[in-house]
Design an enzyme around this catalytic site. Structure first.
Site, short mmCIF file in Angstrom:
data_model
loop_
_atom_site.label_atom_id
_atom_site.label_comp_id
_atom_site.label_asym_id
_atom_site.label_seq_id
_atom_site.Cartn_x
_atom_site.Cartn_y
_atom_site.Cartn_z
N ALA A 1 4.57 10.77 0.90
CA ALA A 1 4.91 10.25 2.17
C ALA A 1 4.09 8.92 2.05
CB ALA A 1 4.43 10.92 3.28
N TYR A 2 3.19 8.88 1.46
CA TYR A 2 2.25 7.68 1.46
C TYR A 2 3.02 6.64 0.68
CZ TYR A 2 -1.97 4.77 0.61
OH TYR A 2 -2.58 3.56 0.49
N ALA A 3 3.09 7.16 -0.73
CA ALA A 3 3.78 6.19 -1.76
C ALA A 3 5.01 5.65 -1.46
CB ALA A 3 3.97 7.07 -3.09
N SER B 1 5.97 5.14 1.82
CA SER B 1 5.45 4.04 2.82
C SER B 1 5.31 2.61 2.12
CB SER B 1 4.33 4.19 3.71
OG SER B 1 3.19 4.37 3.06
N LYS B 2 4.43 2.84 0.94
CA LYS B 2 3.96 1.44 0.27
C LYS B 2 5.19 1.18 -0.52
CE LYS B 2 -0.27 1.42 1.98
NZ LYS B 2 -0.83 0.30 2.87
#
Length: 245
Positions: free
Chosen positions: A153-155, A157-158
């Site tokens: 999820a974090y990657a 978003s980035k």
């Protein structure tokens, strides 16, 4: 009000590790700094006090990065206190970790709201309000290359933040404003250490040829380069990770 030669920077997430180091590093280069916070007002004020103790000028301003009204008010603070704004350093973000198969979708939505919508909101304001000669410095992550489990999820978003960075750089043709993203590797911040065992921390630190975690000051040097002398770097993602990827 600022004098005609003073440059002004807004650092979102200025209460955090990389945000604080960036604010202090830019202040050392002569920037007046607006230290933004979402929930950590006390830590943001500590950052501002560290800047003023070193002879610089700083104020704090709070707001949800994904709320366009709140962030417009933060940009207003820069203009009211210092006469304008030259550099946006957008470090604010969140990083809940879980495998894709197990992540709660409400958590996923919260990550995208803060990290994607938040980047869009502050970049949009910066695109409208930064002075010529300015710089927009977004934050991505080296995990977009490292593909570590639990960071889906974090990657994601980035990855979106990187795409926005590269397109905005082209859209600001003729404005003399650079737009780049910094993609740190594992960095010794509270955000990184949260929820990790010492074994995981040690293994992660050993991934790069330098065999250590990055420091917030390592990343702040890249920020200072992009905010100041690095005018010919534009529309790029700079990986600051000790050679991990």
């Amino acid at each position: 009000m600022a004098n005609n030669t003073e440059r002004v920077a807004l650092v979102t997430g200025g209460s955090g590790g990389i945000g604080r180091a960036s604010a202090e590093r830019l202040a050392a280069d002569g920037f007046a700094v607006v230290v933004h916070y979402a929930g950590g007002r006390d830590r943001a004020e500590e950052t501002a006090k560290a800047v003023t103790r070193a002879g610089g000028r700083a104020v704090v301003a709070g707001g949800d990065v994904a709320d366009e009204t709140a962030m417009a008010a933060v940009f207003d603070v820069a203009e009211q206190e210092f006469g304008g704004l030259d550099v946006l350093v957008h470090t604010a973000g969140i990083m809940p970790l879980a495998p894709v198969a197990q992540m709660d979708l409400d958590t996923f939505d919260r990550v995208q709201r803060t990290n994607v919508r938040g980047t869009f909101v502050v970049d949009q304001l910066a695109a409208r309000r930064l002075r010529a000669g300015g710089a927009i410095i977004n934050f991505s992550t080296s995990v977009t290359r490292l593909q570590l489990p639990n960071y889906g999820a974090y990657a994601a978003s980035k990855g979106a933040a990187e795409a926005l960075t590269l397109i905005l750089a082209r859209e600001l043709r003729g404005r003399d404003i650079t737009v780049n993203a910094v993609a740190p590797g594992p960095t010794a911040t509270p955000l990184f250490f949260e929820g990790k065992s010492q074994e995981v921390i040690d293994r992660t630190a050993a991934m790069n040829p330098m065999e250590r975690l990055g420091t917030p000051e390592d990343i702040a040097e890249v920020v200072a380069f992009l905010a100041g002398p690095g005018r010919w770097v534009n529309g790029q993602v700079l990986y600051a990770n000790g050679g991990a990827a």
